[in-house]
Design an enzyme around this catalytic site. Structure first.
Site, PDB file in Angstrom:
ATOM      1  N   LYS A   1       0.840  -1.199   0.000  1.00  0.00           N
ATOM      2  CA  LYS A   1       0.000   0.000   0.000  1.00  0.00           C
ATOM      3  C   LYS A   1       0.875   1.249   0.000  1.00  0.00           C
ATOM      4  O   LYS A   1       0.620   2.208  -0.719  1.00  0.00           O
ATOM      5  CB  LYS A   1      -0.928   0.001   1.224  1.00  0.00           C
TER       6      LYS A   1
ATOM      7  N   GLN B   1      -4.449  -1.080   9.928  1.00  0.00           N
ATOM      8  CA  GLN B   1      -4.287  -2.417   9.364  1.00  0.00           C
ATOM      9  C   GLN B   1      -4.807  -3.457  10.356  1.00  0.00           C
ATOM     10  O   GLN B   1      -4.368  -3.515  11.500  1.00  0.00           O
ATOM     11  CB  GLN B   1      -2.802  -2.671   9.034  1.00  0.00           C
TER      12      GLN B   1
ATOM     13  N   ASP C   1     -10.972   2.813   4.527  1.00  0.00           N
ATOM     14  CA  ASP C   1     -11.341   1.397   4.481  1.00  0.00           C
ATOM     15  C   ASP C   1     -12.859   1.224   4.547  1.00  0.00           C
ATOM     16  O   ASP C   1     -13.361   0.112   4.431  1.00  0.00           O
ATOM     17  CB  ASP C   1     -10.703   0.639   5.662  1.00  0.00           C
TER      18      ASP C   1
END
Ligand code: NAD
Length: 303
Positions: A60, A104, A127
């Protein structure tokens, strides 16, 4: 760009190539934002040293940096307290150089992921996991959409795969993939069936699907013979075999022999997830610089 497969077999939906295209478009959008004085910023919070998470975060970081996004990776100790982690995430919410925040997952067992996600500013929740974005998706309102489900839809759109009126069978009902992809398909006027671990006769349900989305995490669970001839198969699963190779949830070759189009693993949905993260970050930056514009989905509401 050649995106079709061989004659007589389902064409391969090349997520790597499509993601490269999306990433180059994002890079162009970043340039336009920079000209307006806004450098999109992404903060990635990685707690502990889970090796798989390390790989995901590195990918990422690299992709975002290549697109011109300013990436900052914060690495709290694996022993960080819930309160300290929430405070860190909240501080990023008021940091004007940060437009996207990604925590994460999974987090170490002593931490409550839901509490940490709720500490994310919903406008920076790239997200799409904050309850306000989950609600927005459910209500066909603008919001930030989870990257993997958004990537599935983008892959279909870019390959001319129609969704309206088709029967989409989603296998898996997680908050991260199954539920949001089902909602996006519904917003695109597909007829949606969601399967899960208690579904009876999975094969019979899957074989009715014009579009099959597999998001379980069990290699080869979806058998090739279940696939309806001509169906589109989107394989979200990532499973590492004892030989070290990555496999999806679908029996790739057997399914491809029947499918009209299918995503490989690796190189299908996975790269799209990263591309959509960059797209979400750019949208969040654009929305922050133009408070009246709405970020997020273009999917139309329907009855
Ligand atoms: P999860 O474990 O949260 O959910 C799995 C789902 O599968 C559950 O809803 C469960 O009910 C269902 N399930 C389990 N056994 C089943 C069975 N026998 N029959 C039918 N359904 C069954 O997983 P997740 O986070 O949704 O991830 C699913 C897979 O997708 C994993 O392999 C994960 O690594 C992968 N993934 C890939 C990406 C990507 O970028 N490609 C992103 C996220 C997740």
């Amino acid at each position: 760009m050649e995106l079709t497969g061989m004659e007589g077999e389902g064409r391969i939906l090349d997520g790597k190539a499509t993601a490269a295209l999306v990433r180059s478009e994002v890079a162009g959008e970043v340039e336009r934002l920079v000209e307006r004085g806004v450098r999109p910023g992404l903060a990635v919070v990685l707690v502990g040293d889970d090796p798989a998470s390390e790989v995901y975060v590195r990918n990422k970081d690299r992709a975002a940096t290549e697109a011109g996004i300013a990436v900052r990776t914060l690495r709290p100790e694996a022993t960080v307290s819930q309160a300290d982690l929430e405070a860190l995430v909240s501080a990023l919410g008021v940091d004007e150089s940060v437009h996207g925040i990604l925590v994460q997952l999974p987090l170490p067992a002593h931490l409550d992921a839901a509490g940490v996600v709720e500490a994310i500013d919903p406008g920076k929740d790239v997200d799409g996991l904050h309850p306000l974005n989950v609600a927005a998706l459910a209500m066909d309102r603008p919001g930030l959409v989870p990257c993997t489900p958004a990537g599935c839809i983008e892959l279909c759109d870019r390959h001319g795969i129609a969704l309206e009126g088709r029967h989409a069978v989603v296998v898996g009902r997680s908050q991260l993939v199954g539920k949001p992809v089902a909602q996006l398909l519904l917003a695109r006027h597909a007829t949606v069936t969601i399967c899960h671990s208690r579904t009876h006769d999975l094969g019979a349900v899957v074989s009715a699907g014009d579009v099959v989305v597999a998001a379980v995490g069990r290699a080869g669970l979806i058998r090739g013979e279940w696939i309806k001839p001509g169906a589109t198969v989107l394989d979200v699963g990532i499973n590492r075999g004892s030989d070290g190779k990555l496999r999806g949830d679908v029996e790739l070759e057997a399914a491809r022999a029947r499918a009209g189009a299918i995503t490989p693993v690796p190189g299908g949905v996975g790269p799209m997830t990263v591309a959509m993260l960059l797209k979400n970050t750019c949208r969040a930056a654009a929305a922050a610089s133009e408070p009246v514009s709405s970020s997020g989905r273009t999917a139309g509401a329907g009855t």
